[in-house]
Scaffold this active site. Structure first.
Site, PDB file in Angstrom:
ATOM      1  N   CYS A 159      42.877  38.026  40.404  1.00 18.79           N
ATOM      2  CA  CYS A 159      41.543  37.792  39.846  1.00 18.79           C
ATOM      3  C   CYS A 159      41.567  37.372  38.391  1.00 18.79           C
ATOM      4  CB  CYS A 159      40.700  39.063  39.978  1.00 18.79           C
ATOM      5  SG  CYS A 159      41.395  40.498  39.109  1.00 18.79           S
ATOM      6  N   GLU A 163      38.873  40.434  48.481  1.00 18.07           N
ATOM      7  CA  GLU A 163      38.267  41.135  47.350  1.00 18.07           C
ATOM      8  C   GLU A 163      38.614  40.426  46.050  1.00 18.07           C
ATOM      9  OE1 GLU A 163      38.912  43.783  43.869  1.00 18.07           O
ATOM     10  OE2 GLU A 163      40.461  42.994  45.200  1.00 18.07           O
ATOM     11  N   ARG A 173      33.120  50.063  38.725  1.00 20.09           N
ATOM     12  CA  ARG A 173      33.936  48.858  38.868  1.00 20.09           C
ATOM     13  C   ARG A 173      33.307  47.967  39.937  1.00 20.09           C
ATOM     14  NH1 ARG A 173      40.108  49.826  38.878  1.00 20.09           N
ATOM     15  NH2 ARG A 173      39.476  50.189  36.726  1.00 20.09           N
ATOM     16  N   ARG A 181      33.067  44.769  42.271  1.00 21.24           N
ATOM     17  CA  ARG A 181      33.941  43.803  42.927  1.00 21.24           C
ATOM     18  C   ARG A 181      33.154  43.080  44.014  1.00 21.24           C
ATOM     19  NH1 ARG A 181      36.479  44.853  39.108  1.00 21.24           N
ATOM     20  NH2 ARG A 181      38.665  45.428  38.901  1.00 21.24           N
TER      21      ARG A 181
END
Length: 240
Positions: A78, A116, A160, A162
């Site tokens: 990512c 993801e 977090r 995602r």
């Protein structure tokens, strides 16, 4: 029921843990046909817990050598899309690793995939990067759903966000997966008092937060552990 899966950019086995938990809830045996990872520290931890076949660097995998499988999972790198990075997207080598996922999907046509990435993927390059990803998956024959989820709403003492992409091979999914509802941040209760935030314990998951000692550019960030019991106990490990 047995579902065979292939794991890409596997890290220390986050998807594996999730599938194990899902298997217990659904009476499904998730059988890994192999995994792909190049970080030596992550591999050391992964192989301490799992005996799965290693296929190495995703960029040089020959898809024909992978046994047939029903599900592909992967948290593809990512850094190229994160707001913390330079946001070069597909111009960054790490960004193009998505196309190695596409290569393997194209060869095997598994029934499903779960991918993801960071939330920043959605807005990168004014949405053009994400559109390219969705278009590519559509051209491969997949119906794609996606949603941004925050870990704090799902029993983890960390905020977090995602984005998760779920793909079903064919024009329509068997049943919709998203929007995913029923999350609740309020059910976490701290059971420790007077300690630093890196040592706080929460229930009912008894998850412990770990502060990163460094970040990015090859620095260890708390991602790697040696004791199998720490994962089994549900410790939350920082990865950025």
């Amino acid at each position: 029921m047995t579902v065979k899966y292939f794991s890409m950019f596997s890290g220390i086995g986050g998807f594996e843990l999730g599938l194990e938990a899902a298997g217990k809830l659904t009476d499904t045996n998730f059988e890994c046909v192999g995994y792909s990872e190049i970080d030596k520290h992550a591999i050391q931890t992964y192989e301490r817990h799992y005996g799965h076949d290693q296929f190495g660097d995703a960029t040089i995998i020959n898809p024909a050598t992978i046994p047939d499988f029903d599900l592909l999972v992967g948290g593809f790198p990512c850094q190229a899309f994160s707001i913390a990075g330079k946001r070069k997207g597909f111009a960054d080598t790490r960004g193009t690793l998505f196309f190695d996922i596409a290569r393997i999907l194209n060869r095997h046509k598994p029934k499903h995939f779960i991918l993801e990435n960071v939330k920043g993927l959605l807005g990168h390059d004014h949405g053009r990067t994400f559109r390219t990803i969705i278009t590519t998956l559509d051209e491969l024959g997949y119906f794609v759903e996606w949603q941004v989820l925050n870990s704090k709403n799902h029993g983890v003492p960390q905020a977090r966000e995602r984005i998760y992409l779920v793909g079903h091979y064919g024009a329509e999914p068997g049943r919709p997966v998203f929007p995913f509802t029923g999350s609740n941040a309020a059910h976490l209760e701290e059971v420790t008092q007077g300690v630093s935030d890196s040592q706080r314990i929460y229930r009912p998951t008894l998850a412990r937060t770990l502060k990163a000692l460094g970040g990015g550019q090859g620095a260890l960030t708390g991602l790697y552990v040696d004791e199998p019991a720490s994962i089994a106990a549900g410790e939350v490990l920082a990865d950025d």
